[in-house]
Enzyme design. Structure first.
Site, PDB file in Angstrom:
ATOM      1  N   GLY A 284      17.744  28.870  -0.210  1.00 15.20           N
ATOM      2  CA  GLY A 284      17.197  27.638  -0.128  1.00 15.20           C
ATOM      3  C   GLY A 284      15.532  27.607   0.493  1.00 15.20           C
ATOM      4  O   GLY A 284      14.814  28.299  -0.129  1.00 15.20           O
ATOM      5  N   SER A 285      15.341  26.567   1.120  1.00 11.15           N
ATOM      6  CA  SER A 285      14.099  26.161   1.317  1.00 11.15           C
ATOM      7  C   SER A 285      13.120  27.016   1.687  1.00 11.15           C
ATOM      8  O   SER A 285      12.025  26.930   1.481  1.00 11.15           O
ATOM      9  CB  SER A 285      13.832  24.760   2.145  1.00 11.15           C
ATOM     10  OG  SER A 285      14.830  23.760   1.789  1.00 11.15           O
ATOM     11  N   VAL A 286      13.894  28.246   2.592  1.00 11.57           N
ATOM     12  CA  VAL A 286      12.797  29.116   3.214  1.00 11.57           C
ATOM     13  C   VAL A 286      12.104  29.648   1.871  1.00 11.57           C
ATOM     14  O   VAL A 286      10.776  30.377   2.051  1.00 11.57           O
ATOM     15  CB  VAL A 286      13.438  30.141   3.927  1.00 11.57           C
ATOM     16  CG1 VAL A 286      13.892  29.693   5.233  1.00 11.57           C
ATOM     17  CG2 VAL A 286      14.655  30.648   3.198  1.00 11.57           C
ATOM     18  N   PHE A 287      12.542  29.645   0.548  1.00 16.32           N
ATOM     19  CA  PHE A 287      12.045  30.248  -0.639  1.00 16.32           C
ATOM     20  C   PHE A 287      10.545  29.486  -0.826  1.00 16.32           C
ATOM     21  O   PHE A 287       9.690  30.080  -1.616  1.00 16.32           O
ATOM     22  CB  PHE A 287      12.689  30.220  -1.821  1.00 16.32           C
ATOM     23  CG  PHE A 287      13.150  31.615  -2.140  1.00 16.32           C
ATOM     24  CD1 PHE A 287      14.063  32.534  -1.604  1.00 16.32           C
ATOM     25  CD2 PHE A 287      12.554  32.293  -3.411  1.00 16.32           C
ATOM     26  CE1 PHE A 287      14.479  33.617  -1.975  1.00 16.32           C
ATOM     27  CE2 PHE A 287      12.973  33.562  -3.621  1.00 16.32           C
ATOM     28  CZ  PHE A 287      13.733  34.193  -3.146  1.00 16.32           C
ATOM     29  N   LYS A 288      10.427  28.404  -0.291  1.00 12.00           N
ATOM     30  CA  LYS A 288       9.272  27.493  -0.708  1.00 12.00           C
ATOM     31  C   LYS A 288       8.046  28.415  -0.078  1.00 12.00           C
ATOM     32  O   LYS A 288       7.033  27.954  -0.411  1.00 12.00           O
ATOM     33  CB  LYS A 288       9.319  26.157  -0.048  1.00 12.00           C
ATOM     34  CG  LYS A 288      10.267  25.476  -0.740  1.00 12.00           C
ATOM     35  CD  LYS A 288      10.632  24.070   0.028  1.00 12.00           C
ATOM     36  CE  LYS A 288      11.742  23.410  -0.782  1.00 12.00           C
ATOM     37  NZ  LYS A 288      12.272  22.359  -0.027  1.00 12.00           N
TER      38      LYS A 288
END
Lengths: 596, 177
Positions: A304-308
Site C-alpha cells: 500500500g501507501s508506503v510505495f508512495k
C-alpha cells in the site's frame, strides 16, 4: 693362577699329577698386594651392583605400593595439543554475544556383555544410574543392562553435569560416545535470522542454511550484523502490538542505511531453534508453518501507501514533478472496474508534499501517469523491487516479487500507491534506505561490515532528490499520517501504509496489512526500520482504527526511544535552527499546514 | 701413563652417561608437563566455552527484564537524560573564599559561566529537567525504605519462567529428538 704356575716348576712332572690342596703359598709380597687389590675391586663392584639393585627394588616398591593409585603421565604420551576444530563455527552478534554454538553432548550407552562379565549387580547399577539420571525409567534401564547386547543407548544428548555425574558412578560397561549438538543460548530471540540445524548439523534455515559452507569451514566465529539487544526491543514491541490489536502476525526489520547491515529482524509468531517445529509436510500443522515462515524475507505483501515513497522519488528524480507541482485530487478516478479514492480526501489540488503527507491515492496515481509506465517500471527495477533481494539466505527463503507482466495504465496507477505489486519487507527497506541515505543502493547484509570497510553500492537517485525525500519523511511524522511515530529528540520521519489484503482476487476491507517505514534522525539518517502487522483489529484505545498510524507508528516511536541509545544515536533538539532549516520544505514554509 | 688415560676415559664415560641420563630425564619431565598443561588448557577452554553458553543463556534480555522488574526497578533512559553533552556541563564556579583572591587561580579558572547550560542550544527548556529529580527521589526513597522496614525485597509470586541453566534446553531438545 699366577701362583699355581709358579708351583708347577718341574717341567718333568706328569701332566695328570696335581699337588694336594693346601694354603696358597705366596712367596712374593708384590703378588700378595696384587691379590689384595683385586679383592677390594671385586668388593667395590659387588657393592655398586647391590646399590643399583636396591634402588631398583626401592623404585618398584614405590611404584607398586606407594604411588600406584596416582595416574601415570608416562602411560599415554599422546601429543594432544589443540582441540579438534568444531564441526560448525559459532555464530555471534555484532557485539560478540553468542547466538549459536556447539556443545559436547555425549550419548550414554551400555555394553551389557562387559557389564555381565564384570559381575556388577544390575539392580545396584540401575539404582545408581537412576539417581544420576532421574528422568529415565528404572525398569527400562534394568532391561538394557541385562539385555546381553553389546550396545544399547541409555540416553542421548547428556548435559555436562549429567556426564560428570554418570562418570563418577564408575560402573563398568557404561560408556559415552562423543557427540556435539548445536545450541542456541538465546532461544527464540533471533530465530529467523540465525535459523537452525537438523540433527546431522546441517543448516535448515536462516544464516545456518544460507551460510552453511562458511560456517562449516570457518575456524573462528561468524559475526552477524545483528544486535541482540536491538533485536529484543524490536521483538518485544512487535509482540506488544500483536497482542494489543489481536493481530495474526507481525514483522519488523531495522537496517543501517549506510551499510545495508540488518541490525534486527523479527517475524512473529516465531519458534525456538533449539527445538524447531516440524517441517515434515505430513505432520506440520499450519501453525508450525506460520512460525517457521520468515515474513520479512519470504512474505510478499501489497504494502500500500508506503510505495508512495518510490512513486514520489521517481517523479522528483526524473524531473516530471517538482516540490511545487500540484495534482488534481478533487474527485476519485474511475478506471476500468476500479475507483481510486482517498482515505481522507481533501477534495482539492494537492502539491507533491501534501500528496505524500496526506497519503493521497488520487494524487499519486496522477503523478505516476504523468511519469509513464516505462519510467515507473525502470525506476522500480533500478531499486531492485522487481527481482529477489541478494542476501546471505538460501533462495527458498527469499521472496520473489509479484508484479504485472504487462504494465497497463491501471497498473501504473495502482502501483503508484502500492497495489498490484507485492514485494517483501526486505525489498521495501533496502530500497527505502537508498532513497534517504543520499541515493546509494547498498545490498542488504546479515554479516557485520567491519569498520571502515568499503560498502558496495550503486547510485539510484540524486543527492538532491534524497534530500527532498528526507524532508517529506519528516513532514509525515510532524504533520501527516504518522504523528504517533514521533520520538522526542530523534527527529523521526517515515511513511505509513495500510493495505487491504487481496484474498482470491478481492480486496477485503477488514483484513489489513498495516506497515510503517520509519527512519531517524531525518537530518542525517542512520537507521531505517520497517514494522508491519498482519490483520490487526481496532480496539478502544485506537478508536476502532487498525491503520498504520494507530498500530505500528506508535510502536516505532517506542522502539526508537529504546534502541537509539543502544545504537549510539544522540538525541538532538528538533526545534534547533539547524535542524528545522535542514528539514524545511520551502514551498510550505510559513503556510499553515492542515491537520491530516 | 696408560693407567692415567684409562682413569680419564672411565670418568668421562661415567660423567657423560650421567649427564645424558639427567638431560633426558629432564626433557621427558618437561615434555610430560607440557602435555599435561596443554591438556588442561584444552579442558579449560572447553569449560570456558560451556560457561559462555551458560552465561549467554542466563543473560537473555527477557530474563534480565524480568529480574529488573522484580528487584532493581531500573527504568528506561529518556532522551532528555541523554541530551546533556560535555560542553553543557559547566566548570565549577570559582569559590568565594580567600583562595579566590589569589590572582593565578582567578586567571587560570575560566570565568563563571554567565550562560548556564540551560542556554545551550542542545539543552531543552529548564522544566524539562524536572522529571529527572522525582525519579531519582522515588528510587532513593524506595531503597531507603526497604531496609528500614526490614522486609524482603518484593518478590513476585510466580516462579521464574526460565530454568536455572542450559540443562532445561538440553532436556527439551533431547525430548524432541
Amino acid at each position: 693362577m699366577l701362583s699355581a704356575q709358579r708351583l708347577d716348576d718341574n717341567p718333568c712332572r706328569p701332566r695328570h699329577f696335581k699337588p694336594p690342596p693346601c694354603a696358597p703359598v705366596v712367596a712374593d709380597p708384590a703378588v700378595a698386594e696384587l691379590l689384595e687389590a683385586t679383592r677390594t675391586r671385586l668388593l667395590l663392584a659387588a657393592s655398586l651392583f647391590a646399590l643399583v639393585f636396591l634402588v631398583v627394588i626401592g623404585r618398584l616398591v614405590d611404584v607398586v605400593e606407594v604411588a600406584g593409585a596416582a595416574p601415570d603421565p608416562h602411560v599415554a604420551r599422546a601429543r594432544l595439543v589443540t582441540p579438534p576444530p568444531p564441526p560448525r563455527a559459532d555464530i555471534v552478534d555484532r557485539n560478540g554475544t553468542l547466538l549459536a554454538t556447539n556443545l559436547d553432548s555425549p550419548a550414554l550407552y551400555v555394553d551389557s556383555k562387559e557389564m555381565i562379565k564384570s559381575g556388577e549387580n544390575p539392580d545396584e547399577a540401575t539404582r545408581l544410574i537412576s539417581t544420576a539420571l532421574p528422568d529415565l525409567s528404572p525398569a527400562d534401564i534394568r532391561g538394557k543392562l541385562t539385555s546381553g547386547r553389546s550396545f544399547a543407548y541409555l540416553k542421548r544428548s547428556l548435559t555436562p553435569r549429567q556426564e560428570y555425574a554418570v562418570n563418577n558412578l564408575g560402573i563398568p560397561g557404561i560408556q559415552f560416545s562423543a557427540a556435539e549438538r548445536r545450541v542456541y543460548p538465546l532461544g527464540d530471540l533471533a530465530a529467523h535470522t540465525v535459523g537452525y540445524c537438523n540433527i546431522d548439523n546441517v543448516g535448515e534455515a536462516g544464516v545456518e542454511r544460507g551460510l552453511n559452507p562458511t560456517i562449516k569451514d570457518r575456524g573462528g566465529p561468524v559475526t552477524l550484523a545483528l544486535d541482540a539487544r536491538v533485536q529484543y526491543v524490536l521483538k518485544d514491541e512487535l509482540q506488544h502490538v500483536m497482542d494489543q490489536f489481536s493481530a495474526k502476525g507481525a514483522a519488523g526489520i531495522i537496517m543501517n542505511v549506510n551499510t545495508g547491515e540488518i541490525v534486527a529482524m523479527a517475524s512473529l509468531p516465531d519458534f525456538d531453534p533449539n527445538h524447531p517445529p516440524s517441517t515434515n509436510p505430513k505432520t506440520a500443522t499450519p501453525e508450525d508453518n506460520d512460525r517457521i515462515f520468515n515474513k520479512v524475507t519470504s512474505g510478499e505483501y501489497e504494502l500500500g501507501s508506503v510505495f508512495k515513497i518510490f512513486n514520489t522519488a521517481m517523479a522528483l528524480d526524473s524531473g516530471v514533478s517538482t516540490m511545487t507541482s500540484t495534482y488534481d485530487a478533487r474527485n476519485p478516478i474511475e478506471i476500468g472496474r476500479f475507483t481510486i479514492e482517498d482515505y481522507h480526501g481533501k477534495h482539492r489540488f494537492l502539491s507533491v508534499p501534501e500528496i505524500f503527507m496526506y497519503s493521497s491515492n488520487i494524487g499519486s496515481a496522477r503523478m505516476a501517469m504523468a511519469a509513464g509506465a516505462e519510467r515507473q517500471r525502470g525506476f522500480l527495477d533500478r531499486l531492485g523491487l522487481l527481482s529477489p533481494v541478494p542476501i546471505e539466505l538460501d533462495k527458498v527463503e527469499v521472496g520473489r516479487p509479484h508484479f504485472p507482466k504487462e504494465w497497463r495504465p491501471v497498473n501504473v496507477m495502482t502501483i503508484a500507491f502500492g497495489h498490484g505489486i507485492a514485494v517483501t519487507p526486505l525489498h521495501m527497506i533496502t530500497a527505502t534506505a537508498a532513497i534517504i541515505n543520499g541515493g546509494i543502493l547498498h545490498p542488504p547484509t546479515m554479516l557485520k561490515v567491519p569498520d571502515g570497510a568499503k560498502v558496495p553500492g550503486v547510485r539510484v537517485i540524486s543527492t538532491k532528490t534524497s534530500d527532498q525525500m528526507r524532508k517529506l519523511f519528516r513532514y509525515v511524522v510532524e504533520f501527516g499520517t504518522a504523528k504517533f511515530a514521533e520520538a522526542p529528540g530523534y527527529v523521526v520521519g517515515g511513511k505509513t501504509g495500510t493495505a487491504e489484503k487481496n484474498l482470491h482476487g478481492r480486496y477485503e476491507e477488514t483484513k489489513l496489512v498495516s506497515s510503517f517505514i520509519g527512519a531517524f534522525p531525518m537530518n542525517d539518517p542512520k537507521y531505517v526500520m520497517l514494522t508491519l502487522v498482519d490483520e490487526p483489529k481496532g480496539n478502544k484505545e485506537s478508536h476502532g482504527y487498525a491503520t498504520a498510524g494507530w498500530t505500528v507508528a506508535p510502536a516505532t516511536s517506542r522502539i526508537i526511544e529504546r534502541i537509539a541509545p543502544l545504537l549510539g544515536v544522540a538525541p538532538q533538539d528538533e526545534k534547533s535552527p539547524q535542524i528545522t532549516q535542514a528539514l524545511q520544505i520551502e514551498s510550505l514554509a510559513g503556510k499553515k499546514i492542515e491537520d491530516y | 701413563m696408560t693407567r692415567l688415560g684409562g682413569v680419564f676415559w672411565f670418568i668421562l664415560v661415567i660423567a657423560s652417561g650421567i649427564t645424558n641420563f639427567l638431560v633426558k630425564q629432564t626433557v621427558q619431565n618437561l615434555d610430560d608437563q607440557l602435555t599435561s598443561v596443554r591438556r588442561q588448557t584444552v579442558a579449560e577452554q572447553k569449560k570456558i566455552h560451556e560457561l559462555t553458553a551458560d552465561w549467554t543463556y542466563l543473560n537473555q534480555p527477557e530474563l534480565l527484564t524480568d529480574l529488573n522488574n522484580r528487584y532493581v526497578h531500573l527504568s528506561q533512559m529518556s532522551p532528555k537524560q541523554a541530551q546533556i553533552s560535555l560542553d553543557s556541563i559547566p566548570l565549577r564556579p570559582a569559590l568565594s573564599t580567600p583562595l579566590d583572591t589569589a590572582p593565578q587561580v582567578a586567571a587560570a579558572a575560566p570565568p563563571p559561566p554567565a550562560t548556564t547550560p540551560v542556554a545551550s542550544p542542545v539543552e531543552p527548556a529548564p522544566p524539562a529537567r524536572a522529571p529527572i529529580v522525582p525519579v531519582s527521589a522515588t528510587v532513593s526513597a524506595r531503597v531507603a525504605a526497604a531496609p528500614a522496614a526490614s522486609e524482603p525485597p518484593p518478590v513476585r509470586a510466580t516462579p521464574p519462567a526460565h530454568a536455572a541453566s542450559l540443562d532445561a534446553v538440553f532436556a527439551q531438545v533431547a525430548g524432541d529428538r
